[in-house]
Design a protein around this motif. Structure first.
Motif, PDB file in Angstrom:
ATOM      1  N   ILE B 403     -26.419  -0.411 -18.983  1.00 12.66           N
ATOM      2  CA  ILE B 403     -26.145  -1.339 -20.083  1.00 12.66           C
ATOM      3  C   ILE B 403     -24.654  -1.615 -20.126  1.00 12.66           C
ATOM      4  CG2 ILE B 403     -26.267  -1.667 -22.597  1.00 12.66           C
ATOM      5  CD1 ILE B 403     -28.991  -1.569 -21.294  1.00 12.66           C
ATOM      6  N   GLY B 404     -24.316  -2.877 -20.319  1.00 14.31           N
ATOM      7  CA  GLY B 404     -22.906  -3.221 -20.406  1.00 14.31           C
ATOM      8  C   GLY B 404     -22.685  -4.209 -21.533  1.00 14.31           C
ATOM      9  N   TYR B 405     -21.425  -4.602 -21.698  1.00 15.56           N
ATOM     10  CA  TYR B 405     -21.107  -5.546 -22.763  1.00 15.56           C
ATOM     11  C   TYR B 405     -20.507  -6.794 -22.175  1.00 15.56           C
ATOM     12  CZ  TYR B 405     -22.246  -1.894 -26.015  1.00 15.56           C
ATOM     13  OH  TYR B 405     -22.921  -0.953 -26.708  1.00 15.56           O
ATOM     14  N   ASP B 406     -20.806  -7.918 -22.767  1.00 14.07           N
ATOM     15  CA  ASP B 406     -20.303  -9.198 -22.316  1.00 14.07           C
ATOM     16  C   ASP B 406     -19.400  -9.753 -23.404  1.00 14.07           C
ATOM     17  OD1 ASP B 406     -20.547 -11.607 -20.476  1.00 14.07           O
ATOM     18  OD2 ASP B 406     -21.112 -12.453 -22.421  1.00 14.07           O
ATOM     19  N   ASP B 407     -18.186 -10.130 -23.038  1.00 15.26           N
ATOM     20  CA  ASP B 407     -17.205 -10.529 -24.053  1.00 15.26           C
ATOM     21  C   ASP B 407     -17.676 -11.732 -24.857  1.00 15.26           C
ATOM     22  OD1 ASP B 407     -15.640  -8.483 -23.361  1.00 15.26           O
ATOM     23  OD2 ASP B 407     -14.237  -9.644 -22.105  1.00 15.26           O
ATOM     24  N   ASP B 408     -18.251 -12.739 -24.185  1.00 13.23           N
ATOM     25  CA  ASP B 408     -18.706 -13.944 -24.890  1.00 13.23           C
ATOM     26  C   ASP B 408     -19.759 -13.587 -25.925  1.00 13.23           C
ATOM     27  OD1 ASP B 408     -17.003 -15.365 -23.427  1.00 13.23           O
ATOM     28  OD2 ASP B 408     -18.511 -16.098 -21.969  1.00 13.23           O
ATOM     29  N   LEU B 409     -20.678 -12.701 -25.519  1.00 18.92           N
ATOM     30  CA  LEU B 409     -21.775 -12.329 -26.408  1.00 18.92           C
ATOM     31  C   LEU B 409     -21.233 -11.554 -27.622  1.00 18.92           C
ATOM     32  CD1 LEU B 409     -24.806 -12.577 -26.592  1.00 18.92           C
ATOM     33  CD2 LEU B 409     -25.013 -10.373 -25.445  1.00 18.92           C
ATOM     34  N   THR B 410     -20.326 -10.605 -27.359  1.00 24.61           N
ATOM     35  CA  THR B 410     -19.736  -9.830 -28.451  1.00 24.61           C
ATOM     36  C   THR B 410     -19.022 -10.757 -29.420  1.00 24.61           C
ATOM     37  OG1 THR B 410     -19.457  -8.048 -26.880  1.00 24.61           O
ATOM     38  CG2 THR B 410     -18.268  -7.851 -28.959  1.00 24.61           C
ATOM     39  N   ALA B 411     -18.301 -11.749 -28.860  1.00 20.10           N
ATOM     40  CA  ALA B 411     -17.579 -12.695 -29.715  1.00 20.10           C
ATOM     41  C   ALA B 411     -18.557 -13.483 -30.573  1.00 20.10           C
ATOM     42  CB  ALA B 411     -16.741 -13.638 -28.860  1.00 20.10           C
ATOM     43  N   ALA B 412     -19.698 -13.884 -29.975  1.00 15.90           N
ATOM     44  CA  ALA B 412     -20.687 -14.661 -30.720  1.00 15.90           C
ATOM     45  C   ALA B 412     -21.251 -13.844 -31.874  1.00 15.90           C
ATOM     46  CB  ALA B 412     -21.813 -15.100 -29.787  1.00 15.90           C
ATOM     47  N   VAL B 413     -21.468 -12.536 -31.632  1.00 17.87           N
ATOM     48  CA  VAL B 413     -21.999 -11.679 -32.704  1.00 17.87           C
ATOM     49  C   VAL B 413     -20.945 -11.524 -33.795  1.00 17.87           C
ATOM     50  CG1 VAL B 413     -22.735  -9.351 -33.297  1.00 17.87           C
ATOM     51  CG2 VAL B 413     -23.604 -10.444 -31.223  1.00 17.87           C
ATOM     52  N   GLU B 414     -19.692 -11.346 -33.357  1.00 16.14           N
ATOM     53  CA  GLU B 414     -18.632 -11.159 -34.347  1.00 16.14           C
ATOM     54  C   GLU B 414     -18.434 -12.407 -35.185  1.00 16.14           C
ATOM     55  OE1 GLU B 414     -15.267  -9.640 -32.263  1.00 16.14           O
ATOM     56  OE2 GLU B 414     -16.089  -7.602 -32.233  1.00 16.14           O
ATOM     57  N   ALA B 415     -18.706 -13.553 -34.576  1.00 17.40           N
ATOM     58  CA  ALA B 415     -18.540 -14.815 -35.304  1.00 17.40           C
ATOM     59  C   ALA B 415     -19.480 -14.897 -36.507  1.00 17.40           C
ATOM     60  CB  ALA B 415     -18.793 -15.996 -34.370  1.00 17.40           C
ATOM     61  N   LEU B 416     -20.544 -14.136 -36.439  1.00 13.37           N
ATOM     62  CA  LEU B 416     -21.477 -14.148 -37.581  1.00 13.37           C
ATOM     63  C   LEU B 416     -20.873 -13.485 -38.810  1.00 13.37           C
ATOM     64  CD1 LEU B 416     -24.757 -13.130 -35.723  1.00 13.37           C
ATOM     65  CD2 LEU B 416     -24.139 -15.400 -36.511  1.00 13.37           C
ATOM     66  N   GLY B 417     -19.875 -12.665 -38.588  1.00 16.45           N
ATOM     67  CA  GLY B 417     -19.145 -12.055 -39.707  1.00 16.45           C
ATOM     68  C   GLY B 417     -19.942 -11.064 -40.525  1.00 16.45           C
TER      69      GLY B 417
END
Lengths: 447, 551
Positions: B403-417
C-alpha cells in the motif's frame, strides 16, 4: 413615601361585605363579667381585690407581675363574686376575676377626665398606658407599654398604625377607622410625643378605600402622619410584613420591630392608648365583629370580660348550620368548643363557619405532589414542604436548618395546598419543640 | 349539653385548588399538541394516544386494587402520564408499545415507589426510556428522523437549509407531540395557572443555548441554535417533563440549578452522543439529583442571613444617599452582622456540602488518572490503529503487493476539509485515500477509509477498495460499535460479499431483503440503521473515486 411589597401571600375570599357597613352597637354585659388574669403575652397579673370587694368601671383589679405583663381593669361596677378558674378560649380553665355587675357601669374616680396631651411628658404617657392595661388588640396581646420602651428610643423612625386587617371576615378595625379616626390619630400623636423623631404611618389594605379616605382627612392637619394603602393580600397585616412594607427592612430572626426602627400598633390599640392617655380611661371595651353563620352579623362595642354568649345573642344567635366557632378569622383564628367564654382584650371577632373546610380537607388528604405552591405562598420565604417532611420524620435538626422556627404560622401554605396537607398544624406542634431543642443545644455548646 | 362544635387547628380556610385540578391543568395544556398530532399523523396516532392513556388508567386501577389502596384514578395523574408518554412516541409504533410503556411507567416507576408524589423520576420518561432500551429499533423508527435532531442538523451542516418554521409549527415528522407552537401554548397556560414556574424552562434553555453556541460544531450561529431548540424533544421536555413537580426541586434556587443541569446534559447529549433523544436521559439524570439539590439548597428566609435594611439600602444607593444615610446603613449592617453572629448555627443557612466536594475530588482525580493513562498509552494505541488501518487497506487490495500514498489523491482528500461528504450520503466522511501498488510501484487499485456517523451507536468506519477499472474489491471495517447480534452482523463475510466484485454507481438498501440486482444491498435483519450507514459510506467512496481516480 415608597411602599415595598412583600413576597408570597394568598388571596382568600374576604367575606367582609357581611359586616363592613354595620356600625358599632354597644352591648353591655348583663349580670356577670368574667375577666381572665392572663389576657396578654407574659406572666398573668396578680389580683389586688378580694371576694365581695366593691369595684367600679376602670378600677385596677389585678396588677402587672413583672416587666412583660399588663394590668387588668374592671370593665363594670359591682361586687367581686369570685376569683376562680373559668373556661376560656383556649378550651382550658384559667384563673378569672368574676364580677357581679350592678348594671350601672359607674366609673371609678378620675376615669373620663381629660388631660391635654401637651401637659404630659413621655414617661407620664408610658405610665398612663401601663396603668390603663393597654395591650396589642390585633390578636397577640403584647403589653403596649413594653413596646414604648425600646432599648434605643432615639432610633425609632416610624410609628406604624396597622389598619391592614387582612384576615377574612373581620371588620372591627375597618369600622373603628371609619367611626373614630380622631382616636386613632390621637393615639398616634401620643406615641409621637414619646418618640419625637419618628413619623406616624397609617397603613390600610386597598380594599378599604373609604377607610383610607377618612383616615387621610383625619391625618390632614398633622404633617408627620401619613396614610398609605397596601395591596390586599393575606398576611399583609403581619408585623414583619408591615415593617417591610414601610421601611423595606427585614426584621432579623427572633428580633422585634424596634430593631428596624419601628413600633407597630394595631389601630384599636392606638385608640385605646388615646383614651388611656388623654381621657384617663383604661382599656375597658373594644370593637368586636360577630360574623358568618349568625342571624344578624354586625360590629359591637363590648366590655372586656363580657360572656361571648351575650354578644352572640345580640347578633341574633347562631344559625342552625353553625359548625365551627372561631375567635378571630378563619386563617389564624382559634376554634372554640362553645360560646360560654369571656371576650378578652385581644379578641377581635367571632367568625361562625357553617361549613367546616378543615373536616372536608382532612377527608380527602392526598400525597404531597411537591407542587411548590406553599413555597411561593410563604411570606417568610420558607419551604413548608420540606419542613413538613422534617416534621413527619421528627427531624429537629433539619427543621431548624430549614428555619422552621421562623414560621409565623400564618397558614398561607396550608390554604393553598392542593393535597390539603395539614402543614400549619404540624409546624404549630414542632415549633416550640424545636425552639426548646435549640436553646438546650446552645446552652450545652456555650457551657 | 349544648351543641358540639368542631375544633381544629387553624387555618380554617382551604383554597379550592386540588391535586386533581393540578393534573387536569397539565392535561388541558397538552391538548393543543395532542389534537395537532392526531390531525397531522392521522388515525394511528390517535390509537397510540388512546392505548397509552387507557392502559395507564387501567394499570393505575389494577395496582390500587391489588395493593388494596384507595382508588387514585380521579386525581388524573395516570392520564397525564399516559398522555405524556404517547406524545413522545413515534406515531407509527405498534400498539403494544404504549401498552408496555404505560405498564412500566405506572406500576414500576410510580406505584412501586409509593404512588403519586413519591416517584423519584418522571414516570412517563421512565416508561419511554424503558421502551427505548427494550425496543430500540421500533422506538426510533421514524419515517424521517424528526424526533432526533440528527437529520436536520446533518442537512444544516451539509450546507442545506432546514425549514425552521415548519418544524416550529409541527409540519414535520417525529413524535406525536411535534408541534412546538402547540407545546408553547400549553407551556404558557401552565405558567399562567401557576402549575409550573419559569425557573426550570428558562434555566435549561439558557444553559442549553450557551453550551451549544460555545461547543457546538457551528459556532455562534443563531440558525443552528434555533434548529436545536425547535428540534427533538427539547420543548416538550422542559415544559412538561422537567417541570414535573414531584421529581424537581422545591425552591426556586434549586429549580434554577436543576434547569441548568437539564440544559447542560441535553446539550452534551446532542453534541457528543449518538442517542437520538438525549432529552429523556438528561431529565431523568437530573431527576436523580433532586433530593441532593433539595437537601443543600436552603433558601434564606426573611430576616435571616440577609442584612437588615436590604431593600432600603438599595433604594438609598440609587438616590446617591447622603453620608447620614450611609452611616445608618453601616450601623444596620453592623447590627445585622452582630445578629447573625448571635444567631449562631441557625444563621448559617447554606451548609457546605462536604460529602459532595469529596465526591467531586474523587471524580476529578479518577478522571485525571484516566487521562494520564490515555496520554501515556496514546502512542501505542496510535501505532496499533495504524497497523489495523493498513491491514484493512490490504484486505481490500488483494491484488496489490503493498500500500502506498499518492500525492494527488491525498490532496483531493484534504481539499474536503474534514467536512461531511456530499449532500446525499447522510453524515459520511472521506478520511483517507491510498493506492495499491504492485511490486514495481505501478498503481493497481485505490482504497479509501470512509466513515458514517449515522450508525445506531455513532461512527461506522471502513476501508473500501477499488481496482483501476471501477470495480469494488470489498470492504473491511475499522470502527464498528454496533449492537451485538444486530448491527454487528454487518461484519460477516457473507454480508460484506455484497460489495465485492461489482461495478455500480451507487447501492440501494433493501430493508426487506431479497435483492436481485448488483446495486441492491440486503439490510441485515433488525439493523437497517447500521446497514444504511454502511451503504451511505460506500456510496460516498464510490462517488469520490469516480470524481478523483477515473480519467
Amino acid at each position: 413615601m415608597k411602599i415595598f411589597q412583600v413576597r408570597g401571600g394568598v388571596h382568600p375570599k374576604a367575606h367582609k361585605e357581611q359586616t363592613k357597613d354595620k356600625p358599632f352597637v354597644t352591648v353591655l354585659p348583663k349580670d356577670e363579667v368574667i375577666i381572665p388574669l392572663s389576657q396578654h403575652t407574659g406572666r398573668p397579673a396578680k389580683p389586688v381585690v378580694k371576694r365581695n370587694d366593691q369595684v367600679f368601671a376602670g378600677q385596677l383589679i389585678a396588677e402587672a407581675d413583672g416587666f412583660i405583663s399588663a394590668n387588668i381593669i374592671s370593665s363594670c361596677s359591682g361586687k367581686v363574686k369570685a376569683i376562680e378558674p373559668r373556661m376560656t378560649d383556649a378550651g382550658t380553665m384559667a384563673e378569672c376575676i368574676v364580677i357581679a355587675s350592678d348594671g350601672e357601669f359607674k366609673n371609678a374616680p378620675g376615669v373620663g377626665e381629660e388631660t391635654p396631651l401637651d401637659t404630659l411628658t413621655p414617661s407620664e404617657i408610658i405610665e398612663k398606658i401601663k396603668r390603663g392595661g393597654v395591650v396589642g388588640m390585633g390578636g397577640a396581646g403584647f403589653p403596649t407599654h413594653v413596646k414604648m420602651m425600646p432599648p434605643k428610643p432615639e432610633e425609632i423612625k416610624y410609628i406604624i398604625a396597622n389598619g391592614a386587617e387582612c384576615e377574612p371576615y373581620i371588620t372591627c378595625d375597618h369600622r373603628l377607622m371609619l367611626e373614630k379616626p380622631e382616636e386613632i390619630i390621637g393615639g398616634l400623636l401620643c406615641c409621637l410625643k414619646i418618640f419625637p423623631g419618628a413619623k406616624g404611618v397609617v397603613v390600610i389594605e386597598d380594599n378599604k378605600p373609604d377607610a383610607i379616605g377618612v383616615m387621610k382627612a383625619a391625618a390632614e392637619p398633622y404633617p408627620n402622619i401619613e396614610v398609605e394603602a397596601l395591596k390586599t393580600c393575606y398576611p399583609q397585616g403581619g408585623e414583619r410584613n408591615i415593617v417591610y412594607s414601610v421601611t423595606g427592612q427585614y426584621i432579623a430572626s427572633g428580633a422585634l420591630p424596634a430593631s428596624c426602627g419601628c413600633v407597630v400598633d394595631n389601630v384599636g390599640t392606638l385608640a385605646a392608648i388615646y383614651r388611656a392617655v388623654v381621657w384617663n380611661e383604661p382599656l375597658m371595651e373594644r370593637g368586636f365583629t360577630v360574623t358568618g353563620a349568625v342571624a344578624n352579623p354586625g360590629n359591637f362595642m363590648v366590655r372586656i370580660g363580657t360572656p361571648l354568649s351575650e354578644v352572640v345573642e345580640a347578633a341574633g344567635g347562631l344559625n342552625d348550620d353553625a359548625q365551627k366557632l372561631l375567635f378571630g378569622g378563619p386563617m389564624m383564628g382559634v376554634a372554640l368548643p362553645g360560646i360560654d367564654v369571656p371576650i378578652k382584650k385581644a379578641n377581635n371577632a367571632l367568625t361562625v363557619l357553617s361549613d367546616d373546610e378543615v373536616a372536608r380537607a382532612e377527608a380527602k388528604q392526598e400525597n404531597c405532589i411537591r407542587c411548590g405552591r406553599c413555597t411561593r405562598a410563604c411570606p417568610m420565604g420558607l419551604i413548608p414542604q420540606q419542613m413538613a417532611v422534617a416534621c413527619e420524620r421528627k427531624d429537629l435538626d433539619r427543621f431548624i436548618q430549614l428555619h422552621g422556627v421562623d414560621c409565623m404560622l400564618c397558614g398561607s401554605c396550608t390554604y393553598v395546598c392542593p393535597a390539603k396537607r395539614p402543614l400549619t398544624p404540624m409546624f404549630k406542634q414542632m415549633k416550640p419543640v424545636a425552639m426548646g431543642y435549640m436553646r438546650a443545644k446552645q446552652a450545652k455548646g456555650g457551657k | 349539653m349544648a351543641k358540639l362544635f368542631n375544633v381544629s387547628s387553624s387555618p380554617h380556610f382551604r383554597s379550592e385548588h386540588t391535586v386533581g385540578r393540578e393534573m387536569w391543568n397539565v392535561v388541558l395544556a397538552l391538548m393543543p399538541a395532542t389534537i395537532f398530532g392526531v390531525y397531522h399523523f392521522g388515525l394511528h396516532a390517535l390509537l397510540v394516544i388512546l392505548t397509552s392513556v387507557l392502559s395507564a388508567t387501567f394499570f393505575e386501577f389494577l395496582y390500587d386494587y391489588i395493593a388494596h389502596k384507595p382508588n387514585t384514578l380521579w386525581d388524573g395523574s395516570a392520564i397525564v402520564t399516559g398522555l405524556l408518554l404517547a406524545l413522545c412516541l413515534s406515531p407509527t409504533v405498534p400498539l403494544f408499545i404504549p401498552f408496555i410503556g404505560s405498564m412500566f411507567a405506572i406500576i414500576v416507576a410510580k406505584n412501586f415507589f409509593g404512588g403519586l408524589g413519591k416517584n423519584f423520576m418522571n414516570p412517563a420518561l421512565a416508561g419511554r426510556v424503558f421502551l427505548i432500551i427494550s425496543f430500540g429499533k421500533l422506538m426510533t423508527d421514524y419515517a424521517v428522523d424528526g424526533m432526533s435532531s440528527a437529520t436536520p442538523l446533518a442537512t444544516l451542516n451539509g450546507g442545506g437549509t432546514v425549514d425552521i418554521m415548519k418544524m416550529y409549527l409541527g409540519f414535520a415528522t417525529g413524535h406525536i407531540g411535534v408541534s412546538i407552537l402547540c407545546l408553547l401554548i400549553g407551556g404558557i397556560f401552565l405558567l399562567a395557572t401557576g402549575t409550573i414556574t419559569w425557573q426550570i424552562p428558562v434555566a435549561s434553555t439558557i444553559m442549553f443555548a450557551i453550551v451549544l453556541l460555545a461547543f457546538g460544531p457551528a459556532g455562534f450561529d443563531p440558525q443552528y441554535l434555533l434548529v436545536q431548540l425547535v428540534g427533538g424533544g427539547f420543548v416538550l421536555g422542559i415544559f412538561f417533563m422537567a417541570t414535573d413537580p414531584v421529581s424537581s426541586p422545591m425552591s426556586s434556587e434549586g429549580q434554577l440549578i436543576f434547569g441548568a443541569l437539564v440544559g447542560l446534559l441535553a446539550a452534551l447529549f446532542r453534541l457528543k452522543s449518538s442517542m437520538t433523544d438525549g432529552m429523556s436521559y438528561a431529565i431523568i439524570i437530573a431527576n436523580l439529583f433532586t433530593p441532593l439539590i433539595d437537601k443543600y439548597v436552603v433558601v434564606h428566609p426573611w430576616g435571616v442571613g440577609k442584612p437588615a435594611g436590604f431593600a432600603e439600602a438599595k433604594a438609598a444607593a440609587k438616590a446617591k444617599a447622603q453620608t447620614e444615610k450611609a452611616a445608618e446603613k453601616a450601623q444596620a449592617a453592623a447590627e445585622a452582622a452582630e445578629k447573625a453572629k448571635n444567631a449562631g448555627p441557625v444563621a448559617k443557612s447554606f451548609t457546605f456540602p462536604v460529602s459532595a466536594a469529596i465526591l467531586c475530588a474523587i471524580t476529578l482525580i479518577a478522571g485525571g488518572a484516566l487521562a494520564g493513562v490515555n496520554l501515556m498509552t496514546a502512542d501505542t494505541i496510535k501505532a496499533n490503529q495504524e497497523a489495523a488501518a493498513l491491514a484493512a487497506y490490504e484486505a481490500v487490495q488483494p491484488q496489490a503487493d503493498h500500500i502506498g500514498y499518492d500525492d494527488d489523491l491525498t490532496a483531493a482528500v484534504e481539499a474536503l476539509g474534514g467536512e461531511v461528504y456530499g449532500t446525499s450520503y447522510g453524515r459520511a466522511y472521506i478520511n483517507e485515500g491510498c493506492v495499491g501498488l504492485d511490486a514495481s510501484g505501478n498503481i493497481v487499485g485505490y482504497a479509501f477509509n470512509v466513515s458514517s456517523m449515522d450508525g445506531y451507536d455513532g461512527e461506522v468506519s471502513m476501508s473500501v477498495g477499488f481496482d483501476t477499472e471501477g470495480t469494488l474489491l470489498g470492504i473491511s471495517f475499522t470502527t464498528l460499535n454496533e449492537t451485538a447480534g444486530m448491527g454487528m452482523l454487518v461484519d460477516t463475510d457473507s454480508w460484506k460479499a455484497q460489495f465485492k466484485d461489482v461495478k455500480v454507481d451507487s447501492f440501494t438498501l433493501i430493508k426487506a431483503g431479497g435483492s436481485t440486482a448488483d446495486d441492491e444491498i440486503d439490510s441485515v435483519s433488525g439493523a437497517s440503521t447500521t446497514s444504511g450507514a454502511v451503504v451511505n459510506a460506500v456510496n460516498a467512496a464510490i462517488d469520490f473515486y469516480q470524481k478523483n481516480c477515473i480519467g
